[in-house]
Design a protein around this motif. Structure first.
Motif, short mmCIF file in Angstrom:
data_model
loop_
_atom_site.label_atom_id
_atom_site.label_comp_id
_atom_site.label_asym_id
_atom_site.label_seq_id
_atom_site.Cartn_x
_atom_site.Cartn_y
_atom_site.Cartn_z
N THR A 1 0.84 -1.20 0.00
CA THR A 1 0.00 0.00 0.00
C THR A 1 0.87 1.25 0.00
O THR A 1 1.79 1.38 0.83
CB THR A 1 -0.91 0.02 1.23
OG1 THR A 1 -1.71 -1.16 1.25
CG2 THR A 1 -1.83 1.24 1.22
N GLY B 1 -2.91 7.75 -6.39
CA GLY B 1 -4.04 6.87 -6.67
C GLY B 1 -4.27 6.69 -8.16
O GLY B 1 -3.64 7.36 -8.99
N PRO C 1 -7.32 6.35 -11.15
CA PRO C 1 -8.74 6.51 -11.46
C PRO C 1 -9.41 5.15 -11.67
O PRO C 1 -8.79 4.20 -12.16
CB PRO C 1 -8.75 7.34 -12.74
CG PRO C 1 -7.42 8.02 -12.76
CD PRO C 1 -6.46 7.09 -12.10
N VAL C 2 -10.70 5.08 -11.33
CA VAL C 2 -11.42 3.81 -11.43
C VAL C 2 -11.38 3.26 -12.85
O VAL C 2 -11.17 2.07 -13.07
CB VAL C 2 -12.88 3.99 -10.96
CG1 VAL C 2 -13.68 2.71 -11.18
CG2 VAL C 2 -12.93 4.39 -9.50
N GLN D 1 -8.09 1.40 -13.66
CA GLN D 1 -7.59 0.31 -12.83
C GLN D 1 -7.56 -1.02 -13.56
O GLN D 1 -6.71 -1.87 -13.27
CB GLN D 1 -8.44 0.20 -11.56
CG GLN D 1 -8.23 1.38 -10.61
CD GLN D 1 -9.11 1.32 -9.39
OE1 GLN D 1 -9.66 0.27 -9.05
NE2 GLN D 1 -9.27 2.45 -8.71
N LYS E 1 -6.69 -2.00 -5.69
CA LYS E 1 -7.76 -1.16 -5.17
C LYS E 1 -7.16 0.21 -4.91
O LYS E 1 -6.13 0.32 -4.24
CB LYS E 1 -8.36 -1.75 -3.89
CG LYS E 1 -9.19 -2.98 -4.15
CD LYS E 1 -10.05 -3.36 -2.97
CE LYS E 1 -10.96 -4.52 -3.35
NZ LYS E 1 -11.82 -4.91 -2.22
N SER E 2 -7.86 1.21 -5.43
CA SER E 2 -7.28 2.55 -5.34
C SER E 2 -8.37 3.59 -5.31
O SER E 2 -9.45 3.41 -5.88
CB SER E 2 -6.36 2.79 -6.54
OG SER E 2 -5.75 4.07 -6.45
N ALA E 3 -8.09 4.68 -4.61
CA ALA E 3 -8.97 5.85 -4.60
C ALA E 3 -8.10 7.06 -4.96
O ALA E 3 -7.04 7.27 -4.36
CB ALA E 3 -9.60 6.04 -3.24
N GLN E 4 -8.54 7.80 -5.95
CA GLN E 4 -7.73 8.91 -6.45
C GLN E 4 -7.46 9.91 -5.33
O GLN E 4 -8.36 10.35 -4.62
CB GLN E 4 -8.44 9.58 -7.62
CG GLN E 4 -7.48 10.38 -8.51
CD GLN E 4 -8.09 10.66 -9.87
OE1 GLN E 4 -9.21 10.24 -10.15
NE2 GLN E 4 -7.37 11.37 -10.72
N LYS F 1 -5.76 9.13 -2.64
CA LYS F 1 -5.60 8.44 -1.36
C LYS F 1 -4.66 7.25 -1.43
O LYS F 1 -4.55 6.49 -0.48
CB LYS F 1 -6.97 7.98 -0.85
CG LYS F 1 -7.91 9.13 -0.54
CD LYS F 1 -9.22 8.62 0.02
CE LYS F 1 -10.16 9.77 0.34
NZ LYS F 1 -11.45 9.30 0.89
N SER G 1 -2.85 3.65 -3.36
CA SER G 1 -3.26 2.40 -3.98
C SER G 1 -2.76 1.21 -3.17
O SER G 1 -1.75 1.30 -2.46
CB SER G 1 -2.71 2.29 -5.41
OG SER G 1 -3.07 3.42 -6.18
#
Length: 692
Positions: free
Chosen positions: A611, A616, A618-619, A622, A664-667, A669, A671
């Motif tokens: 991690t 991050g 983008p969805v 991914q 799994k990632s949030a822009q 925040k 990955s």
């Protein structure tokens, strides 16, 4: 006034068997007015003959009003009839069996001590003897029993009539799709059951807030059917406050009935019963009499039963209408879906929970070389080569046991005759309640893509092999020069030679990556299987990356949860995957941040996660990160000059070990990249969610 209830002494009765038989006929001819009149006439004549009075009258109460009426007489003048009527009423009211007063002898007709009529005999001179009165009591008692039995029989027949009516209504409710016929029967049978002159069925129209009289029967029915009245002014308002039925037997004196309604319709008595569905009033069943008698408690019970059948008819019609509407919507939706599926280039095959094919689009027919007509209803296994049957059966069983939240699916390339390759993606289909109802398979003919990939892989492999030899020689030569094998190298030249050496090393790594990719895609990647401690290999990768992390001012924190078991695999390749993930995490982490590495045992796998706190992903990007030569573009992601093959190689290595790699990632925040490897001898559960 003289009363007598018993005989004065023993005497020879003049009542014959024929007399008793004739009187008994009252029980069987009650429904036939002509025969009934003859029986009652006989009773009056025989009573006058036994008493020797020359005249007699038989008085019976009206069924509806209870008012005592002269039903048969013989030898009575109008004045005698009036006197007989008055004394008969007094005798029944006094509960005395026999009364002699003012020239009239009255014998009550008693059945089990209850008066059901009277025989009155006006006389002149001496009153009838006690013996005659005793005979009259016998004859009257026999008549009373016959009348009581007749009433009981009539009540039984009426109840049977009502049962027949309810059965007819029930049949109509079940067989008719529309409301008209069942409600017409409700109005007709209700009128007959309570002897009403007019009955009407009114349903509430909530859109207009009116009571709509949809059916009526009897007098003035043509004026009632189709009429509408506001809810606040309709008979429905009588029953909405309490939800209870209303019986009004004197409409003119009841303040709940507007006088203009009484005047317009001439209503004398009224019976209103609510029609309910699930305790909600949806209409009324009403009965009215303009000249007939009042409604009794028994009428109310029968009326409520019929009203319930009417409500059932409304509920059935509403349910049928809703079902028909839902079916129409489903048909329209099915047609729409079939039209969409027909235009898809991918084949789609849908099966039910038993694995029977229920839908196949045109593309699937072309891909499989089968028509819908010959496949619908057959097992989904029949459209796959037999060699895959056992594997597909296992997949279907596994999907059937899953839940919507699991996100399970299966994807596999299947070889078809003629070197054709089919990619099949099978997913479970669930109902709104979460129950498994079947599977949906999307099929793509990827033969050309596979052939192109094979040609590309072969080309890349050939080029890589051709490049590696001169690059290795060049690397060796540069090393010798920089090592002083040809003498001292000037500083300026040494710098240029160092740059050349670094670029040569980078090209060699790129060539090695390209060779690995080629081997993975061709299925020829060599792995040396052994018992491997995944956490040891991960910690070795961490040690390799310490210096790189220090240069980037990034801290690496590694943790092993518990004691994860060993796996079977190639330790060097597993370490290669860990190095790739940790290297990428460090590259994309801002200075001063921490890269967390965790190894643990979960659901039959050893899981390793890396991690970072970077920008991050983008969805929509991914799913692309594991593709060959893929690199993120934008200011948020630093340009490191990598080959873009590291994650593709890592994915190939992990999958060759029977595992799975995810992101799994949030822009904004960071990955988390993770891979799992199966533990030998343990049942592994793998899905989009369970690998956490």
């Amino acid at each position: 006034m003289k009363s007598s209830t018993t005989a004065s002494g023993a005497h020879q009765s003049l009542v014959t068997i024929d007399d008793l038989v004739s009187v008994d006929r009252l029980c069987w001819c009650w429904h036939d007015s002509a025969k009934l009149d003859r029986c009652l006439k006989f009773l009056a004549e025989r009573a006058a003959e036994l008493a020797g009075t020359g005249g007699a009258g038989v008085f019976l109460p009206e069924d509806e009003t209870g008012e005592l009426k002269l039903r048969a007489s013989v030898g009575l003048s109008p004045e005698a009839r009036e006197a007989a009527h008055r004394h008969a009423e007094e005798t029944i009211a006094s509960s005395l069996g026999t009364v002699i007063s003012d020239g009239v002898a009255v014998v009550a007709m008693l059945a089990d001590g209850v008066p059901c009529g009277a025989i009155a005999l006006p006389y002149e001179g001496e009153a009838p003897s006690d013996a005659a009165l005793e005979d009259l009591r016998v004859l009257g008692g026999r008549a009373a029993l016959a009348i009581a039995r007749a009433h009981q029989c009539r009540e039984v027949f009426e109840r049977l009539d009502i049962v027949d009516s309810l059965l007819e209504i029930s049949k109509a409710v079940l067989s008719e799709r529309e409301l008209a016929r069942p409600l017409e029967m409700v109005a007709e049978r209700a009128a007959k059951a309570v002897k009403a002159e007019l009955t009407a069925v009114g349903l509430i129209d909530w859109r207009t807030k009116e009571l709509h009289y949809v059916q009526s029967f009897g007098k003035l029915a043509d004026r009632i059917t189709g009429a509408r009245t506001p809810l606040t002014k309709s008979v429905r308002s009588l029953v909405t406050k309490t939800g209870e039925p209303v019986v009004i037997n004197d409409a003119a004196a009841d303040p709940r009935i507007p006088q203009d309604v009484v005047a317009e319709w001439g209503i004398r008595s009224l019976l209103v019963v609510p029609m309910k569905i699930r305790k909600k009033v949806i209409g009324v069943l009403a009965a009215a009499n303009r000249q007939g008698g009042p409604f009794a408690a028994r009428d109310l019970q029968v009326f409520e039963t019929i009203a319930n059948h009417g409500a059932a008819a409304v509920a059935h019609a509403d349910l049928h209408s809703r079902a028909r509407g839902a079916l129409s919507e489903l048909e329209a939706e099915k047609t729409k879906i079939e039209a969409v599926l027909a235009q898809l280039g991918d084949g789609v095959v849908v099966s039910d929970a038993e694995g029977r094919i229920i839908m196949m689009n045109t593309a699937a027919e072309q891909i499989l070389g089968l028509s819908s007509a010959e496949t619908l209803g057959k097992s989904v296994l029949d459209v796959h080569p037999p060699i895959y049957g056992q594997e597909i059966s296992a997949v279907i069983r596994r999907l059937a046991q899953s839940k919507p939240r699991d996100g399970l699916f299966a994807e596999q390339n299947i070889g078809l005759p003629g070197r054709r390759v089919l990619r099949v993606n099978m997913r479970p289909v669930f109902s709104k309640s979460g129950a498994f109802v079947g599977t949906a398979s999307v099929m793509q003919d990827i033969t050309e893509q596979v052939e192109l990939d094979e040609a590309k892989t072969e080309f890349v492999s050939t080029v890589a092999h051709e490049l590696r030899t001169p690059l290795t020689a060049l690397k060796g030569s540069l090393g010798l020069i920089l090592g002083g094998a040809v003498g001292e190298v000037e500083p300026g030249l040494r710098e240029l030679m160092g740059i050349a050496q670094n670029n040569c090393n980078r090209l060699i790594r790129l060539v090695d990556d390209m060779l690995d990719i080629a081997k993975i895609e061709s299925g020829h990647l060599s792995v040396e299987l052994e018992i491997v401690s995944v956490q040891d290999r991960v910690m070795s990768a961490v040690r390799q990356m310490r210096q790189f992390a220090h240069e980037r001012q990034v801290k690496v924190a590694a943790k092993v949860v518990g004691r994860p078991p060993s796996v079977v695999g190639d330790g060097d390749r597993i370490e290669q995957v860990a190095v790739n993930l940790i290297s990428n995490a460090i590259k994309f982490s801002p200075p001063g941040s921490v890269v967390d590495i965790v190894a643990k045992h979960v659901h039959g796998y050893v899981r390793v996660s890396v991690t970072d706190r970077g920008p991050g992903i983008p969805v929509h990007e991914q799913k692309k990160v594991f593709g060959k030569f893929y690199q993120l573009n934008g200011e948020a992601w630093p340009k490191e000059g990598g080959s873009g093959l590291g994650l593709a190689i890592s994915k190939g290595i992990v999958e060759q070990h029977g595992g799975k790699i995810t992101v799994k990632s949030a822009q904004g925040k960071g990955s988390t990249f993770a891979f799992v490897l199966p533990v030998p001898g343990e049942e592994a559960l793998l899905s989009d969610e369970r690998d956490e």
